[in-house]
Design a protein around this motif. Sequence first.
Motif, PDB file in Angstrom:
ATOM      1  N   ARG A  94       0.849  -1.366   0.095  1.00 36.19           N
ATOM      2  CA  ARG A  94       0.031   0.009  -0.166  1.00 36.19           C
ATOM      3  C   ARG A  94       0.993   1.209  -0.039  1.00 36.19           C
ATOM      4  NH1 ARG A  94      -4.745  -1.018  -2.448  1.00 36.19           N
ATOM      5  NH2 ARG A  94      -5.958  -2.287  -1.086  1.00 36.19           N
ATOM      6  N   PHE A  95       1.844   1.249   0.874  1.00 40.44           N
ATOM      7  CA  PHE A  95       2.591   2.251   0.983  1.00 40.44           C
ATOM      8  C   PHE A  95       3.562   2.555  -0.509  1.00 40.44           C
ATOM      9  CE2 PHE A  95       3.011   2.342   5.960  1.00 40.44           C
ATOM     10  CZ  PHE A  95       1.994   3.726   5.869  1.00 40.44           C
ATOM     11  N   THR A  96       4.018   1.558  -1.054  1.00 46.54           N
ATOM     12  CA  THR A  96       4.553   1.653  -2.457  1.00 46.54           C
ATOM     13  C   THR A  96       3.777   2.134  -3.231  1.00 46.54           C
ATOM     14  OG1 THR A  96       6.150  -0.416  -1.726  1.00 46.54           O
ATOM     15  CG2 THR A  96       5.857   0.054  -4.010  1.00 46.54           C
ATOM     16  N   GLN A  97       2.460   1.671  -3.275  1.00 47.90           N
ATOM     17  CA  GLN A  97       1.364   2.195  -4.400  1.00 47.90           C
ATOM     18  C   GLN A  97       1.367   3.743  -4.203  1.00 47.90           C
ATOM     19  OE1 GLN A  97      -2.004  -0.194  -3.471  1.00 47.90           O
ATOM     20  NE2 GLN A  97      -1.652  -1.454  -5.218  1.00 47.90           N
ATOM     21  N   VAL A  98       1.032   4.210  -2.983  1.00 47.74           N
ATOM     22  CA  VAL A  98       1.169   5.708  -2.715  1.00 47.74           C
ATOM     23  C   VAL A  98       2.440   6.468  -3.272  1.00 47.74           C
ATOM     24  CG1 VAL A  98       0.723   7.563  -1.037  1.00 47.74           C
ATOM     25  CG2 VAL A  98      -0.452   5.352  -0.970  1.00 47.74           C
ATOM     26  N   PHE A  99       3.379   5.639  -2.942  1.00 50.55           N
ATOM     27  CA  PHE A  99       4.827   6.456  -3.187  1.00 50.55           C
ATOM     28  C   PHE A  99       4.954   6.615  -4.903  1.00 50.55           C
ATOM     29  CE2 PHE A  99       9.497   5.664  -3.953  1.00 50.55           C
ATOM     30  CZ  PHE A  99       9.791   6.926  -3.947  1.00 50.55           C
ATOM     31  N   VAL A 100       4.692   5.582  -5.591  1.00 51.50           N
ATOM     32  CA  VAL A 100       4.708   5.363  -6.913  1.00 51.50           C
ATOM     33  C   VAL A 100       3.609   6.401  -7.590  1.00 51.50           C
ATOM     34  CG1 VAL A 100       4.473   3.995  -9.002  1.00 51.50           C
ATOM     35  CG2 VAL A 100       5.625   2.936  -6.903  1.00 51.50           C
ATOM     36  N   ARG A 101       2.557   6.704  -7.190  1.00 48.33           N
ATOM     37  CA  ARG A 101       1.652   7.624  -7.596  1.00 48.33           C
ATOM     38  C   ARG A 101       1.982   9.068  -7.480  1.00 48.33           C
ATOM     39  NH1 ARG A 101      -2.662   4.006  -5.722  1.00 48.33           N
ATOM     40  NH2 ARG A 101      -2.749   5.282  -3.732  1.00 48.33           N
ATOM     41  N   LEU A 132       5.354   9.919  -7.188  1.00 50.11           N
ATOM     42  CA  LEU A 132       6.303  10.208  -8.243  1.00 50.11           C
ATOM     43  C   LEU A 132       6.032  10.411  -9.517  1.00 50.11           C
ATOM     44  CD1 LEU A 132       8.946   7.350  -7.097  1.00 50.11           C
ATOM     45  CD2 LEU A 132       9.201   9.943  -6.769  1.00 50.11           C
ATOM     46  N   ARG A 133       4.745   9.803  -9.824  1.00 55.36           N
ATOM     47  CA  ARG A 133       3.977  10.059 -11.330  1.00 55.36           C
ATOM     48  C   ARG A 133       3.380  11.263 -11.426  1.00 55.36           C
ATOM     49  NH1 ARG A 133       2.300   3.906 -12.541  1.00 55.36           N
ATOM     50  NH2 ARG A 133       4.065   2.907 -12.991  1.00 55.36           N
ATOM     51  N   GLY A 134       3.445  11.996 -10.102  1.00 56.58           N
ATOM     52  CA  GLY A 134       2.338  13.336 -10.168  1.00 56.58           C
ATOM     53  C   GLY A 134       1.046  12.962 -10.235  1.00 56.58           C
ATOM     54  N   GLN A 135       0.536  11.798  -9.850  1.00 62.78           N
ATOM     55  CA  GLN A 135      -0.852  11.575  -9.574  1.00 62.78           C
ATOM     56  C   GLN A 135      -1.365  12.021  -8.176  1.00 62.78           C
ATOM     57  OE1 GLN A 135      -1.068   7.291 -10.522  1.00 62.78           O
ATOM     58  NE2 GLN A 135      -0.840   7.702 -12.772  1.00 62.78           N
ATOM     59  N   GLU A 136      -2.786  11.960  -8.168  1.00 63.29           N
ATOM     60  CA  GLU A 136      -3.161  12.483  -6.945  1.00 63.29           C
ATOM     61  C   GLU A 136      -3.179  11.231  -5.925  1.00 63.29           C
ATOM     62  OE1 GLU A 136      -7.506  14.227  -5.071  1.00 63.29           O
ATOM     63  OE2 GLU A 136      -7.336  13.787  -7.258  1.00 63.29           O
ATOM     64  N   ALA A 137      -2.523  11.595  -4.881  1.00 65.93           N
ATOM     65  CA  ALA A 137      -2.432  10.530  -3.736  1.00 65.93           C
ATOM     66  C   ALA A 137      -2.205  11.108  -2.296  1.00 65.93           C
ATOM     67  CB  ALA A 137      -1.421   9.568  -4.026  1.00 65.93           C
TER      68      ALA A 137
END
Length: 230
Positions: A194-201, A203-208
């Motif tokens: 879950r934390f990795t998903q938020v981190f990746v989002r 980094l991609r500039g997505q809302e998180a």
Amino acid sequence: MSSQSPLAQSKLSRWINEIEETAIAVLLGLMTLITFANVVLRYGFNTGLIWGLEATTFLFAWLVLFGISHAVKVTAHLGVDALINLFSPRLLRWVTIFSAAVCVAYAGLLMKGAWDYWANFANLPQTTGRWFPTGLEEMRRTSYRGWYEVIDISFPEWLRWIQPVMNDGDDYEKIPRFIPYAILPFGMALLLVRFTQVFVRLLRGQEASLIVSHEVEEAVAEVKHLNAEE
């Protein structure tokens, strides 16, 4: 390649989400059922389920550990953002990314600790490395505790097949602790994902977000404003 990645990530996210929500619902149902049955038996028939308290304790622990990772997904964790809201959007983004990286590292530490604690009960090697896993220790049986049982929950007959594997063929009277303790590495693995998903989002500039959002507060303020105008 890039068009397939979000789809795969979405499928993984939905799969994990279904596991968490289903597990939470089942655990809540089992806790309610066991507690209700115990109350009826105790006050209606002067008896009770000896294993009831221990079972609900384990179920509650599973519920908490599933809930931790699910709360990351639904941004239900509390946080103090009075200071960071004063930052510029650019600085706020990098601070948030740094916070997410810290959370990923912390979840990795928890994952290592959870595995190392559970491994001895499951007759498995612990990891090497002081902070993060660098490998697995050599197989050794002298300190393994696969024989270690819980206190009250009886061992079901349909699990007898694990006795030759985990207990050198000796009979279990109660369920071995590695079964309820399995939620430790599994729950920490979910948290890490879950934390990795938020981190990746991020980094991609997505809302998180890592903490509970202010959408509810904004909605309440908007309703108050509309009522005031009326």
